[in-house]
Design a protein around this motif. Sequence first.
Motif, mmCIF file in Angstrom:
data_model
loop_
_atom_site.group_PDB
_atom_site.id
_atom_site.type_symbol
_atom_site.label_atom_id
_atom_site.label_comp_id
_atom_site.label_asym_id
_atom_site.label_seq_id
_atom_site.Cartn_x
_atom_site.Cartn_y
_atom_site.Cartn_z
ATOM 1 N N ASP A 25 0.810 -1.192 0.141
ATOM 2 C CA ASP A 25 0.062 0.095 0.108
ATOM 3 C C ASP A 25 0.743 1.307 0.001
ATOM 4 O O ASP A 25 0.321 2.413 -0.084
ATOM 5 N N ILE A 46 -1.185 4.160 -0.837
ATOM 6 C CA ILE A 46 -2.700 4.209 -0.979
ATOM 7 C C ILE A 46 -3.588 4.315 0.343
ATOM 8 O O ILE A 46 -3.181 4.030 1.233
ATOM 9 N N LEU A 56 -4.576 7.023 -4.799
ATOM 10 C CA LEU A 56 -3.240 6.532 -5.130
ATOM 11 C C LEU A 56 -2.440 8.013 -4.935
ATOM 12 O O LEU A 56 -2.790 8.960 -5.926
ATOM 13 N N ALA A 80 -6.688 0.796 -7.156
ATOM 14 C CA ALA A 80 -5.452 1.585 -6.717
ATOM 15 C C ALA A 80 -4.257 0.782 -6.747
ATOM 16 O O ALA A 80 -3.137 1.338 -7.171
#
Length: 100
Positions: A25, A46, A56, A80
């Motif tokens: 992430d 993210i 994002l 994303a």
Amino acid sequence: MAPQKRRNDQALSDGKFLQLPLFPDAVSLVRISPLCNMWRYYDLSIQQDLFGGALLIRRWGRIGAPGKVRHDLFPDAGAAANQLAVIFRKKLKRGYIVRP
């Protein structure tokens, strides 16, 4: 016989390989080339938005400078993460490395 290095393997300075999570992430990359006076960073992360979607967030610029920020809205975190993976692969091809 030493194992053959694959194209996408990221070796660290001690010879070990860097293992990223399956669905990261956040990723932080750098591209440093003193001969070309190039000191760049590129950060991807993210985050959830208030309406159930995902953002994002991309930050890039010269190391030590504020740089630029771009927010891309996606319907969910999976979309994303897919775009993060696409950008990540492109940056690795351009010579960026994962910031240790």
